[in-house]
Design a protein around this motif. Structure first.
Motif, mmCIF file in Angstrom:
data_model
loop_
_atom_site.group_PDB
_atom_site.id
_atom_site.type_symbol
_atom_site.label_atom_id
_atom_site.label_comp_id
_atom_site.label_asym_id
_atom_site.label_seq_id
_atom_site.Cartn_x
_atom_site.Cartn_y
_atom_site.Cartn_z
ATOM 1 N N ARG A 92 0.824 -1.212 0.000
ATOM 2 C CA ARG A 92 0.000 0.000 0.000
ATOM 3 C C ARG A 92 0.855 1.257 0.000
ATOM 4 O O ARG A 92 1.966 1.278 0.504
ATOM 5 C CB ARG A 92 -0.894 0.014 1.250
ATOM 6 N N ARG A 93 0.306 2.322 -0.555
ATOM 7 C CA ARG A 93 0.932 3.646 -0.484
ATOM 8 C C ARG A 93 0.672 4.186 0.914
ATOM 9 O O ARG A 93 -0.464 4.161 1.396
ATOM 10 C CB ARG A 93 0.352 4.551 -1.557
ATOM 11 N N ALA A 94 1.683 4.669 1.574
ATOM 12 C CA ALA A 94 1.588 5.107 2.971
ATOM 13 C C ALA A 94 0.490 6.141 3.198
ATOM 14 O O ALA A 94 -0.234 6.078 4.187
ATOM 15 C CB ALA A 94 2.935 5.646 3.446
ATOM 16 N N GLU A 95 0.329 7.082 2.259
ATOM 17 C CA GLU A 95 -0.647 8.148 2.480
ATOM 18 C C GLU A 95 -2.096 7.669 2.394
ATOM 19 O O GLU A 95 -3.010 8.360 2.825
ATOM 20 C CB GLU A 95 -0.415 9.331 1.530
ATOM 21 N N THR A 96 -2.340 6.490 1.834
ATOM 22 C CA THR A 96 -3.712 5.964 1.766
ATOM 23 C C THR A 96 -3.904 4.732 2.653
ATOM 24 O O THR A 96 -4.937 4.077 2.576
ATOM 25 C CB THR A 96 -4.101 5.609 0.319
ATOM 26 N N ALA A 97 -2.928 4.416 3.481
ATOM 27 C CA ALA A 97 -3.022 3.253 4.377
ATOM 28 C C ALA A 97 -2.599 3.667 5.778
ATOM 29 O O ALA A 97 -1.582 3.238 6.298
ATOM 30 C CB ALA A 97 -2.139 2.118 3.861
ATOM 31 N N ARG A 98 -3.405 4.491 6.393
ATOM 32 C CA ARG A 98 -3.069 4.989 7.731
ATOM 33 C C ARG A 98 -3.602 4.086 8.844
ATOM 34 O O ARG A 98 -3.107 4.130 9.953
ATOM 35 C CB ARG A 98 -3.621 6.399 7.898
ATOM 36 N N TYR A 99 -4.635 3.295 8.531
ATOM 37 C CA TYR A 99 -5.287 2.480 9.559
ATOM 38 C C TYR A 99 -5.464 1.046 9.086
ATOM 39 O O TYR A 99 -5.563 0.784 7.894
ATOM 40 C CB TYR A 99 -6.672 3.052 9.905
ATOM 41 N N ILE A 100 -5.533 0.129 10.049
ATOM 42 C CA ILE A 100 -5.773 -1.277 9.740
ATOM 43 C C ILE A 100 -6.839 -1.819 10.678
ATOM 44 O O ILE A 100 -6.904 -1.445 11.849
ATOM 45 C CB ILE A 100 -4.478 -2.114 9.845
ATOM 46 N N HIS A 101 -7.682 -2.684 10.128
ATOM 47 C CA HIS A 101 -8.647 -3.425 10.939
ATOM 48 C C HIS A 101 -8.650 -4.851 10.419
ATOM 49 O O HIS A 101 -8.766 -5.072 9.216
ATOM 50 C CB HIS A 101 -10.052 -2.824 10.835
ATOM 51 N N THR A 102 -8.477 -5.817 11.304
ATOM 52 C CA THR A 102 -8.500 -7.223 10.919
ATOM 53 C C THR A 102 -9.399 -7.989 11.869
ATOM 54 O O THR A 102 -9.667 -7.555 12.986
ATOM 55 C CB THR A 102 -7.093 -7.860 10.972
ATOM 56 N N ALA A 103 -9.827 -9.149 11.428
ATOM 57 C CA ALA A 103 -10.621 -10.025 12.284
ATOM 58 C C ALA A 103 -10.512 -11.446 11.756
ATOM 59 O O ALA A 103 -10.450 -11.662 10.553
ATOM 60 C CB ALA A 103 -12.077 -9.588 12.302
ATOM 61 N N ASN A 104 -10.463 -12.403 12.681
ATOM 62 C CA ASN A 104 -10.482 -13.802 12.265
ATOM 63 C C ASN A 104 -11.618 -14.553 12.949
ATOM 64 O O ASN A 104 -11.524 -15.733 13.217
ATOM 65 C CB ASN A 104 -9.138 -14.489 12.497
ATOM 66 N N PHE A 105 -12.677 -13.839 13.244
ATOM 67 C CA PHE A 105 -13.907 -14.389 13.811
ATOM 68 C C PHE A 105 -13.782 -14.786 15.273
ATOM 69 O O PHE A 105 -14.574 -15.555 15.774
ATOM 70 C CB PHE A 105 -14.440 -15.551 12.964
ATOM 71 N N THR A 106 -12.752 -14.281 15.965
ATOM 72 C CA THR A 106 -12.673 -14.415 17.420
ATOM 73 C C THR A 106 -12.398 -13.025 17.969
ATOM 74 O O THR A 106 -11.777 -12.194 17.313
ATOM 75 C CB THR A 106 -11.536 -15.363 17.868
ATOM 76 N N TRP A 107 -12.834 -12.750 19.168
ATOM 77 C CA TRP A 107 -12.608 -11.434 19.753
ATOM 78 C C TRP A 107 -11.149 -11.216 20.099
ATOM 79 O O TRP A 107 -10.665 -10.104 20.118
ATOM 80 C CB TRP A 107 -13.475 -11.250 21.006
ATOM 81 N N GLY A 108 -10.401 -12.280 20.353
ATOM 82 C CA GLY A 108 -9.027 -12.148 20.813
ATOM 83 C C GLY A 108 -8.013 -11.816 19.747
ATOM 84 O O GLY A 108 -6.913 -11.398 20.053
ATOM 85 N N SER A 109 -8.330 -11.998 18.469
ATOM 86 C CA SER A 109 -7.341 -11.805 17.406
ATOM 87 C C SER A 109 -7.712 -10.673 16.472
ATOM 88 O O SER A 109 -7.474 -10.722 15.288
ATOM 89 C CB SER A 109 -7.178 -13.102 16.619
#
Length: 170
Positions: A123-140
């Motif tokens: 990704r280009r740094a200026e358009t990738a300031r945030y990340i959200h991930t999930a693997n269907f468990t609250w802990g990860s």
């Protein structure tokens, strides 16, 4: 099925699809070569599959893709090809709400030993300031700023990952 408002129909060609004001150029294995959203390119270079050690397992990649389905709600492609070590089939569908689903099958031509197989999304740094991930468990789950985690993110298999800024995401 129908396209629900405020969404608009998917527009698709052999090498590109458009929806939600975003255009995606399709590259090898149907992976994004470039994505443009809200007037900016999101990728620094094409998305790619990397194997290690690999010893050139994905070198010499050749193949051909074709658009096999196009409706207002969805478009689908299939790509068949090969590399030095694999016969490869990739399928991708893109829906009017922006969801893209990929299935990539690597069939070894001979025994191949791999320590890792990963998808790189440069990704280009200026358009990738945030990340959200999930693997269907609250802990990860992770939801943070990319600079706050050192500018890069890596993890084991994650079925859902979003990278973006205040105006666009992937």
């Amino acid at each position: 099925a129908v396209v629900l408002k405020p969404y608009t129909p998917v527009k698709a060609t052999q090498s590109e699809f458009r929806c939600l004001g975003r255009s995606s150029k399709i590259g090898a294995m149907l992976l994004p070569a470039q994505v443009k959203a809200a007037g900016k390119n999101l990728l620094a270079s094409p998305v790619r599959l990397v194997c290690e050690p690999g010893n050139g397992a994905l070198s010499g990649l050749t193949g051909k893709g074709s658009l096999v389905k196009r409706t207002p709600e969805t478009a689908a492609w299939i790509w068949n090809g090969q590399s030095a070590a694999f016969t490869i089939q990739s399928r991708m569908s893109a829906d009017y709400d922006g969801l893209c689903w990929y299935e990539i099958t690597l069939t070894p031509k001979q025994p191949v030993e791999l320590n890792s197989l990963r998808l790189e999304i440069p990704r280009r740094a200026e358009t990738a300031r945030y990340i959200h991930t999930a693997n269907f468990t609250w802990g990860s789950q992770i939801s943070r700023g990319i600079p706050e985690i050192g500018g890069k993110w890596s993890d084991k298999f994650m079925p859902y990952a979003w990278l973006g800024d205040e105006g666009r995401g992937l």
